[in-house]
Design a protein around this motif. Sequence first.
Motif, PDB file in Angstrom:
ATOM      1  N   LEU A  54       0.856  -1.184   0.000  1.00  0.00           N
ATOM      2  CA  LEU A  54       0.000   0.000   0.000  1.00  0.00           C
ATOM      3  C   LEU A  54       0.891   1.233   0.000  1.00  0.00           C
ATOM      4  CD1 LEU A  54      -2.656  -1.189   2.583  1.00  0.00           C
ATOM      5  CD2 LEU A  54      -3.139  -0.609   0.202  1.00  0.00           C
ATOM      6  N   GLU A  55       0.741   2.046  -1.036  1.00  0.00           N
ATOM      7  CA  GLU A  55       1.608   3.209  -1.220  1.00  0.00           C
ATOM      8  C   GLU A  55       0.797   4.495  -1.083  1.00  0.00           C
ATOM      9  OE1 GLU A  55       3.941   5.000  -5.039  1.00  0.00           O
ATOM     10  OE2 GLU A  55       4.429   2.921  -4.487  1.00  0.00           O
ATOM     11  N   LEU A  56       1.338   5.457  -0.349  1.00  0.00           N
ATOM     12  CA  LEU A  56       0.679   6.758  -0.207  1.00  0.00           C
ATOM     13  C   LEU A  56       0.735   7.467  -1.566  1.00  0.00           C
ATOM     14  CD1 LEU A  56      -0.655   8.934   1.549  1.00  0.00           C
ATOM     15  CD2 LEU A  56       1.652   9.748   2.127  1.00  0.00           C
ATOM     16  N   PHE A  57      -0.449   7.624  -2.203  1.00  0.00           N
ATOM     17  CA  PHE A  57      -0.517   8.218  -3.534  1.00  0.00           C
ATOM     18  C   PHE A  57      -0.863   9.709  -3.488  1.00  0.00           C
ATOM     19  CE2 PHE A  57       0.199   4.449  -5.786  1.00  0.00           C
ATOM     20  CZ  PHE A  57       0.098   4.669  -7.157  1.00  0.00           C
ATOM     21  N   ALA A  58      -1.643  10.114  -2.506  1.00  0.00           N
ATOM     22  CA  ALA A  58      -2.030  11.528  -2.418  1.00  0.00           C
ATOM     23  C   ALA A  58      -2.411  11.845  -0.990  1.00  0.00           C
ATOM     24  CB  ALA A  58      -3.192  11.825  -3.361  1.00  0.00           C
ATOM     25  N   THR A  59      -2.134  13.078  -0.555  1.00  0.00           N
ATOM     26  CA  THR A  59      -2.494  13.461   0.809  1.00  0.00           C
ATOM     27  C   THR A  59      -2.724  14.958   0.918  1.00  0.00           C
ATOM     28  OG1 THR A  59      -1.852  13.318   3.149  1.00  0.00           O
ATOM     29  CG2 THR A  59      -0.099  13.775   1.565  1.00  0.00           C
ATOM     30  N   ARG A  60      -3.611  15.312   1.793  1.00  0.00           N
ATOM     31  CA  ARG A  60      -3.783  16.689   2.263  1.00  0.00           C
ATOM     32  C   ARG A  60      -3.495  16.640   3.750  1.00  0.00           C
ATOM     33  NH1 ARG A  60      -8.321  21.063   2.605  1.00  0.00           N
ATOM     34  NH2 ARG A  60      -8.710  21.133   4.849  1.00  0.00           N
ATOM     35  N   GLY A  61      -2.507  17.374   4.207  1.00  0.00           N
ATOM     36  CA  GLY A  61      -2.232  17.455   5.635  1.00  0.00           C
ATOM     37  C   GLY A  61      -0.980  16.744   6.083  1.00  0.00           C
ATOM     38  N   LEU A  62      -0.624  15.612   5.433  1.00  0.00           N
ATOM     39  CA  LEU A  62       0.642  14.959   5.756  1.00  0.00           C
ATOM     40  C   LEU A  62       1.748  15.580   4.901  1.00  0.00           C
ATOM     41  CD1 LEU A  62      -0.410  11.179   5.987  1.00  0.00           C
ATOM     42  CD2 LEU A  62      -0.332  12.897   7.805  1.00  0.00           C
ATOM     43  N   ASN A  63       2.966  15.257   5.241  1.00  0.00           N
ATOM     44  CA  ASN A  63       4.094  15.799   4.481  1.00  0.00           C
ATOM     45  C   ASN A  63       4.045  15.329   3.031  1.00  0.00           C
ATOM     46  OD1 ASN A  63       5.054  17.028   6.791  1.00  0.00           O
ATOM     47  ND2 ASN A  63       6.472  15.354   7.292  1.00  0.00           N
ATOM     48  N   GLN A  64       4.104  16.268   2.091  1.00  0.00           N
ATOM     49  CA  GLN A  64       4.044  15.902   0.677  1.00  0.00           C
ATOM     50  C   GLN A  64       5.254  15.057   0.279  1.00  0.00           C
ATOM     51  OE1 GLN A  64       1.570  16.357  -1.616  1.00  0.00           O
ATOM     52  NE2 GLN A  64       0.391  17.050   0.182  1.00  0.00           N
ATOM     53  N   SER A  65       6.348  15.193   0.996  1.00  0.00           N
ATOM     54  CA  SER A  65       7.543  14.411   0.675  1.00  0.00           C
ATOM     55  C   SER A  65       7.340  12.914   0.922  1.00  0.00           C
ATOM     56  CB  SER A  65       8.731  14.904   1.498  1.00  0.00           C
ATOM     57  OG  SER A  65       8.442  14.807   2.893  1.00  0.00           O
ATOM     58  N   ALA A  66       6.270  12.568   1.658  1.00  0.00           N
ATOM     59  CA  ALA A  66       5.998  11.153   1.944  1.00  0.00           C
ATOM     60  C   ALA A  66       5.248  10.472   0.804  1.00  0.00           C
ATOM     61  CB  ALA A  66       5.191  11.021   3.236  1.00  0.00           C
ATOM     62  N   VAL A  67       4.658  11.250  -0.120  1.00  0.00           N
ATOM     63  CA  VAL A  67       3.891  10.688  -1.239  1.00  0.00           C
ATOM     64  C   VAL A  67       4.824   9.829  -2.091  1.00  0.00           C
ATOM     65  CG1 VAL A  67       2.587  11.232  -3.329  1.00  0.00           C
ATOM     66  CG2 VAL A  67       2.229  12.554  -1.238  1.00  0.00           C
ATOM     67  N   HIS A  68       4.386   8.604  -2.400  1.00  0.00           N
ATOM     68  CA  HIS A  68       5.138   7.596  -3.161  1.00  0.00           C
ATOM     69  C   HIS A  68       6.404   7.144  -2.431  1.00  0.00           C
ATOM     70  CE1 HIS A  68       2.363   8.072  -6.415  1.00  0.00           C
ATOM     71  NE2 HIS A  68       2.697   9.345  -6.614  1.00  0.00           N
ATOM     72  N   VAL A  69       6.513   7.509  -1.147  1.00  0.00           N
ATOM     73  CA  VAL A  69       7.633   7.056  -0.322  1.00  0.00           C
ATOM     74  C   VAL A  69       7.134   6.123   0.781  1.00  0.00           C
ATOM     75  CG1 VAL A  69       9.445   7.758   1.300  1.00  0.00           C
ATOM     76  CG2 VAL A  69       9.047   9.086  -0.801  1.00  0.00           C
ATOM     77  N   THR A  70       6.077   6.556   1.484  1.00  0.00           N
ATOM     78  CA  THR A  70       5.508   5.737   2.555  1.00  0.00           C
ATOM     79  C   THR A  70       4.785   4.536   1.954  1.00  0.00           C
ATOM     80  OG1 THR A  70       5.245   7.616   4.046  1.00  0.00           O
ATOM     81  CG2 THR A  70       3.884   5.678   4.477  1.00  0.00           C
ATOM     82  N   ARG A  71       5.201   3.335   2.370  1.00  0.00           N
ATOM     83  CA  ARG A  71       4.599   2.100   1.870  1.00  0.00           C
ATOM     84  C   ARG A  71       4.414   1.136   3.039  1.00  0.00           C
ATOM     85  NH1 ARG A  71       7.412  -0.809  -2.476  1.00  0.00           N
ATOM     86  NH2 ARG A  71       5.497  -0.891  -3.705  1.00  0.00           N
ATOM     87  N   MET A  72       3.312   0.413   2.998  1.00  0.00           N
ATOM     88  CA  MET A  72       3.014  -0.545   4.061  1.00  0.00           C
ATOM     89  C   MET A  72       2.487  -1.839   3.454  1.00  0.00           C
ATOM     90  SD  MET A  72       1.286   1.803   7.042  1.00  0.00           S
ATOM     91  CE  MET A  72       0.622   2.977   5.881  1.00  0.00           C
ATOM     92  N   ALA A  73       2.810  -2.937   4.094  1.00  0.00           N
ATOM     93  CA  ALA A  73       2.306  -4.232   3.641  1.00  0.00           C
ATOM     94  C   ALA A  73       0.845  -4.393   4.035  1.00  0.00           C
ATOM     95  CB  ALA A  73       3.144  -5.352   4.256  1.00  0.00           C
ATOM     96  N   ILE A  74       0.149  -5.256   3.334  1.00  0.00           N
ATOM     97  CA  ILE A  74      -1.216  -5.594   3.717  1.00  0.00           C
ATOM     98  C   ILE A  74      -1.186  -6.173   5.127  1.00  0.00           C
ATOM     99  CG2 ILE A  74      -3.206  -7.056   3.211  1.00  0.00           C
ATOM    100  CD1 ILE A  74      -2.855  -4.890   1.171  1.00  0.00           C
ATOM    101  N   GLY A  75      -1.987  -5.607   6.005  1.00  0.00           N
ATOM    102  CA  GLY A  75      -2.006  -6.057   7.399  1.00  0.00           C
ATOM    103  C   GLY A  75      -1.083  -5.282   8.302  1.00  0.00           C
ATOM    104  N   GLU A  76      -0.297  -4.358   7.732  1.00  0.00           N
ATOM    105  CA  GLU A  76       0.647  -3.577   8.524  1.00  0.00           C
ATOM    106  C   GLU A  76       0.075  -2.207   8.843  1.00  0.00           C
ATOM    107  OE1 GLU A  76       5.292  -1.994   8.271  1.00  0.00           O
ATOM    108  OE2 GLU A  76       4.289  -2.783   6.488  1.00  0.00           O
TER     109      GLU A  76
END
Length: 756
Positions: A54-76
Amino acid sequence: MGAAAAARTILTRMHEVMASRLPAQSKLDRVVEIIGESFDSEVCSIYLLREGMLELFATRGLNQSAVHVTRMAIGEGLTGTIAANVETLNLAEAKAHPDFQYRPETGEDKFHSFAGVPIVYRERAVGTLCVQHVDPRRYEDVEIEALQTTAMVLSEMIANAELIDEEDAFGASQLNTEPQTVSGLPLVKGLAAGFAVYHQPRVTIEHVMAEDTEAERQRVFRAFDRMREQIESMASQAEFGGGGEHEEVLETYKMFAYDEGWSRRINEAIDSGLTAEAAIERVQQRTRMRMREIDDPLLADRMHDLEDLSNRLLRIVSGQMGTAASQGLRKDTILIAKNLGPAELLEYDRRRLKGVILEEGSLTAHVVIVARAMGVPVLGRIRGLRGAVREGDAVLLDAEKGTATIRPSAPMADAFDGRFAKSRERQALYAAMRDVEPFTRCGTRIQVMMNAGLRDDMSALQLSGADGVGLFRTEFQFLVSATLPQRDRQTRLYRDVLEAAGDKPVIFRTVDIGGDKAVPYLRQESAASDENPAMGWRALRLALEREGLLKAQARALLDAAAGRTLNVMFPMVSEPWEFDAAKAVFDEQLQFQRRHRKLLPEAIRYGAMLEVPALAEVLDLLMPKLSFLSVGTNDLTQFLFAADRANPKLAERYDWLSPAILRFLRRVSQAVAGQGVDLGVCGEMGGRRLEALALLGIGFRRLSITPVSVGPIKELVRKVDLDEITAAMNNWLAVPPPDMRAALSEWASERGIEHD
C-alpha cells in the motif's frame, strides 16, 4: 447535513474532477482536497496497492515528501489492517489501537482521531481512504457513510485511470494443480465427494455514479418486487414434509425481504448520487461492518440472511441473475460460497448437491438448519476459498474431521473411497442394531436415548432404535424464530414431538436461552456486561426472572402432554430453591388447567440437569423431589476446569477421561444410587465409545446422545461386562495411570471392543 446530502456534495465536486483533462495524479491530489474540505479534516490520504504494498498516492495534511515514499504491507499498520480485513476503522485515538504504526516521514504525530475505509474493486481491497483530525473524537455515522460512498466512486475512478495493478488486485499467480487440504468447522457432519461449483459469479458494478436518480429508484423498486416474488415462490415450494423449524427460518427470511428500513437505506444511497447497483453495495458494506461489530452469534446470523438477500437483489437489478442453481448441476457437486442463505440452498437439485463449503457460517446459521433437514454435509469457516479452489476441482469433503481435500491425488481418493465404504459398512452394521435391545454381557439393560431439538430430528428416533429422547432442547424453536414463539406454536411443536415418539419417553428441557444463546427479541440488561456468557444470566436464571416466559412454556407442555406422561427437566440448577421455584410455576399452571377442566397429563415427572458443580454438594436435599437427574457433561466440564469450551486454545486441553471428571461423576453416581432417582448423562461424552465405556464403569445406566451415535453405543454395550469394567475403573481412579485414555484403550482392545 444527512448522509445522502453530504455524499452528494462530495460526489458532485468529484465528478467535475473526473471529467477534467487533468493527469491521474493531479485528480487524486484534487480529490483529497475536496474530501478534506468537506469533512473539515486536517488530513485526507489515499493509499493504493502497488507491487503488493500500500503506497501513499495523495495526501492533504501529511508531508508531501511522503507521497510515493511511505509504503506498508497488507495487514501492517492501521492502513494495512483496513485493506487486509476489508473493514472500516473509526478511532478517537489512533495510537491506542494495537495495529498502529508511526511513520515519522509523514509528520502525523500531532493527529489523534482516525477514520479509514477500504477502496474495493471487484471484491478486493485495492487501497484505503483515510481522514485524520488533531482533536480526539469518533466520527459520526453520517461521516463514515459519506466516506464509504466516496471510496466507491474512487474505485471506479482509479480503475478507469489504470492505477490499479490487476496482478496485485487479484493475487495473480500460476495455477495450483497440487493437492491441498483445508480445515474448517463441521457445521453438518458427513462425508461427500464431488466437483467444486461456485454458488455465484461476482457481480461486477460497471457504473457507480447515477445520471438519472429517479430512473435508478425505479430500477430498485422493480427489483424488490421481483425478489419478493422469488422468495414467496421458494417458500411455498420447499419440500421437507411435516413442517419444521426450517419453515420458521423461511418466515424470518421473508420478514427481511419486506423490511422497509432496508429499502429506505438503499433509496437514501441513490439520493446521494449512486446507481442502483452501487447503492445496494453501499448498504451491503454497512451491513458487513455491523456484522463484524456484533458479538451475538444469533444476531450475526440474521445479518447474514440480510446479506444473502442483498446479493440476490444486486443480481436482479444488474441483470446478472445466473447462479449455479439456475444453470443446473450436471454432476455430483460440492458447492462453494462465501455464505449462503436458506432460500438459496433450496434452489439446488438435491440429487446432485453432495456437500457445501462456506468461507463463513456458524452452527446456529439458518442455512445450517435447512442443510441438516436436507441431509447435506456442511463445512464452514474456511478463509481464502477462492484462492484455493477452482471451478471444477475435485473435492473430498470430510465434515466429520473438519477437512476438505482439493485436487486429491489418486492414493488420496482411494483412501477416501475406502473410508467412505467403511463408513457405509459401519452404518449398515449399526442400522442392523436398530431393533436390538442394548443388554450388557452380564444381562443389564442400558437405556440408550437420543438428543433432539427440532421437529425433523424425531424421524431419527425410529431409524436409530433409540429408547426415547433423553434431551429435547426446547430453545431451538426460540433461536430460529424472529419473534418470541407464542404459546400455541410451542404447544403444536411439543404435541408433534410426543406423537412422533409414540410410546417412547421424551424429556423436555425448559428453555435454555440467554448468555451465549441470546435472542434479539428478549434482551436482558446484564447480557452486555457478561464477561463469560455461559456462566451468566441464562437458562433457569433468566426463565425465573421472566416468569411469563416459563409460564407460557409450562402451559404449552401441559396442553401438549394431555393424556400422556410429561417429563420436564430444568437446566442449570445451582441450588434446590431454583428447582422449587421452577416447579411452582408448573404447579400453578396445573391448578389453572384443573380449574378450567382441561385434560391433564397422566403423570408428570420432574428432573434437573446437573451442570453446575455446586449442585453435587446438595443432592441429598434435592433428590427427594426428583424423578430423574441428567448430567450435562458439556457445561459441567467447562465449569469444573474453568475452561471456555468455545476457546480453541482450550478445546482439546482437558480430557473427558481425566480422573478429575471421572471421580466427580462417580461421586454423583454413588450419591444417587438407591434413592429411586433415574440417573443419566446427556452430552457429547456419552456418544463417544471410550467415554461411554468409562461411564458404564462408574455406574451410569442411561445415556442420551446424538442420533448417529445410538447404533455405535448399542453395539458397544453388548460387548461389555459391567463387573469387569467397574473393577477396572475403581482401580484406575484409586491410583490414576499417567494416561487414563491409553489405559482404557488398551483394556478395550484386549477384549475386542472397538473404540474411537
